[in-house]
Design a protein around this motif. Sequence first.
Motif, PDB file in Angstrom:
ATOM      1  N   SER A  41       1.439   3.324  -7.274  1.00 42.84           N
ATOM      2  CA  SER A  41       1.889   2.736  -6.010  1.00 42.84           C
ATOM      3  C   SER A  41       2.312   3.847  -5.061  1.00 42.84           C
ATOM      4  CB  SER A  41       3.043   1.766  -6.245  1.00 42.84           C
ATOM      5  OG  SER A  41       4.172   2.452  -6.728  1.00 42.84           O
ATOM      6  N   TRP A  42       2.217   3.567  -3.774  1.00 45.98           N
ATOM      7  CA  TRP A  42       2.412   4.595  -2.765  1.00 45.98           C
ATOM      8  C   TRP A  42       3.738   5.336  -2.872  1.00 45.98           C
ATOM      9  CZ3 TRP A  42       5.596   4.122   1.805  1.00 45.98           C
ATOM     10  CH2 TRP A  42       5.565   5.266   2.588  1.00 45.98           C
ATOM     11  N   PRO A  43       4.877   4.703  -2.856  1.00 39.95           N
ATOM     12  CA  PRO A  43       6.092   5.520  -2.868  1.00 39.95           C
ATOM     13  C   PRO A  43       6.326   6.212  -4.214  1.00 39.95           C
ATOM     14  CG  PRO A  43       6.671   3.184  -2.633  1.00 39.95           C
ATOM     15  CD  PRO A  43       5.190   3.284  -2.708  1.00 39.95           C
ATOM     16  N   LEU A  44       5.976   5.542  -5.312  1.00 41.93           N
ATOM     17  CA  LEU A  44       6.241   6.116  -6.628  1.00 41.93           C
ATOM     18  C   LEU A  44       5.235   7.188  -7.038  1.00 41.93           C
ATOM     19  CD1 LEU A  44       7.307   2.904  -8.572  1.00 41.93           C
ATOM     20  CD2 LEU A  44       8.770   4.687  -7.616  1.00 41.93           C
ATOM     21  N   SER A  45       4.057   7.198  -6.422  1.00 43.46           N
ATOM     22  CA  SER A  45       3.053   8.202  -6.785  1.00 43.46           C
ATOM     23  C   SER A  45       3.525   9.617  -6.463  1.00 43.46           C
ATOM     24  CB  SER A  45       1.726   7.913  -6.083  1.00 43.46           C
ATOM     25  OG  SER A  45       1.846   8.081  -4.689  1.00 43.46           O
ATOM     26  N   TYR A  46       4.488   9.749  -5.562  1.00 44.80           N
ATOM     27  CA  TYR A  46       5.016  11.079  -5.242  1.00 44.80           C
ATOM     28  C   TYR A  46       5.760  11.684  -6.430  1.00 44.80           C
ATOM     29  CZ  TYR A  46       3.603  10.695  -0.425  1.00 44.80           C
ATOM     30  OH  TYR A  46       2.848  10.590   0.700  1.00 44.80           O
ATOM     31  N   ILE A  47       6.330  10.857  -7.293  1.00 43.94           N
ATOM     32  CA  ILE A  47       6.991  11.382  -8.493  1.00 43.94           C
ATOM     33  C   ILE A  47       5.959  12.101  -9.365  1.00 43.94           C
ATOM     34  CG2 ILE A  47       8.175  10.725 -10.635  1.00 43.94           C
ATOM     35  CD1 ILE A  47       9.417   8.388  -9.029  1.00 43.94           C
ATOM     36  N   THR A  48       4.813  11.453  -9.584  1.00 41.40           N
ATOM     37  CA  THR A  48       3.759  12.073 -10.376  1.00 41.40           C
ATOM     38  C   THR A  48       3.177  13.285  -9.668  1.00 41.40           C
ATOM     39  OG1 THR A  48       3.224   9.890 -11.266  1.00 41.40           O
ATOM     40  CG2 THR A  48       1.612  11.623 -11.620  1.00 41.40           C
ATOM     41  N   SER A  49       3.075  13.229  -8.334  1.00 44.76           N
ATOM     42  CA  SER A  49       2.509  14.376  -7.617  1.00 44.76           C
ATOM     43  C   SER A  49       3.411  15.604  -7.725  1.00 44.76           C
ATOM     44  CB  SER A  49       2.234  14.024  -6.154  1.00 44.76           C
ATOM     45  OG  SER A  49       3.428  13.812  -5.455  1.00 44.76           O
ATOM     46  N   LYS A  68      -9.748   8.726 -22.409  1.00 41.10           N
ATOM     47  CA  LYS A  68     -10.831   9.086 -23.335  1.00 41.10           C
ATOM     48  C   LYS A  68     -12.179   9.322 -22.656  1.00 41.10           C
ATOM     49  CE  LYS A  68      -8.423   7.631 -27.172  1.00 41.10           C
ATOM     50  NZ  LYS A  68      -7.195   8.347 -27.025  1.00 41.10           N
ATOM     51  N   GLY A  69     -12.216  10.166 -21.651  1.00 35.47           N
ATOM     52  CA  GLY A  69     -13.463  10.525 -20.993  1.00 35.47           C
ATOM     53  C   GLY A  69     -13.845   9.662 -19.813  1.00 35.47           C
ATOM     54  N   ALA A  70     -13.157   8.561 -19.580  1.00 36.73           N
ATOM     55  CA  ALA A  70     -13.442   7.715 -18.415  1.00 36.73           C
ATOM     56  C   ALA A  70     -12.831   8.367 -17.166  1.00 36.73           C
ATOM     57  CB  ALA A  70     -12.851   6.328 -18.622  1.00 36.73           C
ATOM     58  N   PRO A  71     -13.377   8.079 -16.002  1.00 32.06           N
ATOM     59  CA  PRO A  71     -12.794   8.635 -14.775  1.00 32.06           C
ATOM     60  C   PRO A  71     -11.351   8.167 -14.585  1.00 32.06           C
ATOM     61  CG  PRO A  71     -14.945   7.677 -14.325  1.00 32.06           C
ATOM     62  CD  PRO A  71     -14.568   7.287 -15.718  1.00 32.06           C
ATOM     63  N   PHE A  72     -10.528   9.043 -14.042  1.00 31.75           N
ATOM     64  CA  PHE A  72      -9.158   8.690 -13.684  1.00 31.75           C
ATOM     65  C   PHE A  72      -8.747   9.493 -12.465  1.00 31.75           C
ATOM     66  CE2 PHE A  72      -8.809  12.129 -16.758  1.00 31.75           C
ATOM     67  CZ  PHE A  72      -7.845  12.975 -16.215  1.00 31.75           C
ATOM     68  N   LYS A  73      -7.659   9.082 -11.840  1.00 32.22           N
ATOM     69  CA  LYS A  73      -7.198   9.775 -10.643  1.00 32.22           C
ATOM     70  C   LYS A  73      -5.774  10.266 -10.848  1.00 32.22           C
ATOM     71  CE  LYS A  73      -5.780   5.526  -8.444  1.00 32.22           C
ATOM     72  NZ  LYS A  73      -6.090   4.426  -7.649  1.00 32.22           N
ATOM     73  N   VAL A  74      -5.458  11.348 -10.145  1.00 33.28           N
ATOM     74  CA  VAL A  74      -4.137  11.968 -10.207  1.00 33.28           C
ATOM     75  C   VAL A  74      -3.631  12.109  -8.776  1.00 33.28           C
ATOM     76  CG1 VAL A  74      -2.864  14.027 -10.903  1.00 33.28           C
ATOM     77  CG2 VAL A  74      -4.787  13.254 -12.273  1.00 33.28           C
ATOM     78  N   PRO A  75      -2.411  11.667  -8.484  1.00 33.94           N
ATOM     79  CA  PRO A  75      -1.904  11.810  -7.115  1.00 33.94           C
ATOM     80  C   PRO A  75      -1.435  13.240  -6.838  1.00 33.94           C
ATOM     81  CG  PRO A  75      -0.252  10.757  -8.485  1.00 33.94           C
ATOM     82  CD  PRO A  75      -1.469  10.947  -9.340  1.00 33.94           C
ATOM     83  N   THR A  76      -1.704  13.699  -5.624  1.00 27.50           N
ATOM     84  CA  THR A  76      -1.095  14.926  -5.111  1.00 27.50           C
ATOM     85  C   THR A  76      -0.281  14.520  -3.897  1.00 27.50           C
ATOM     86  OG1 THR A  76      -2.955  15.489  -3.676  1.00 27.50           O
ATOM     87  CG2 THR A  76      -3.027  16.346  -5.931  1.00 27.50           C
ATOM     88  N   LEU A  77       0.313  15.466  -3.224  1.00 22.75           N
ATOM     89  CA  LEU A  77       1.188  15.120  -2.102  1.00 22.75           C
ATOM     90  C   LEU A  77       0.456  14.448  -0.948  1.00 22.75           C
ATOM     91  CD1 LEU A  77       3.467  18.273  -2.098  1.00 22.75           C
ATOM     92  CD2 LEU A  77       4.009  15.980  -2.934  1.00 22.75           C
TER      93      LEU A  77
END
Length: 131
Positions: A41-49, A68-77
């Motif tokens: 989620s938008w506000p909480l993704s900053y914690i992971t970024s 396990k090899g499937a596509p995934f996304k990682v948040p940045t700032l």
Amino acid sequence: MDISSTNYILAAAICATVCAVALKLSESSNLDHIPSVGYSSWPLSYITSFKYVSNAAQILQEGYAKYKGAPFKVPTLNRWILVVGRQHPEDIKKSTDDELSLIEAANDSAKVDYLIGPPLPHLRCANISNS
């Protein structure tokens, strides 16, 4: 500047901020269907970024282990990084050079267009002679 005009400026700034946050929360991304590491989620993704900035290898390893090899996304700032495994070469082959351009990604990340302006179109010089 008197107190009443300061109050109007403050009220306008608060309204603009509330509108910007509401717009950001209401917009949908074309990456919503892809699972994410950490918060999505938008506000909480900053914690992971912020975690990604300090320990990217751990975040990526978590994604590899979890999906396990499937596509995934990682948040940045300022964006999402999409990680695609080796088993998806057809997706990479279908992508255009603009979509996978390292130079374009670096320019976009550094906001080059805002710093020095967009590139000028190639200008053709005419050969002018004094005949």
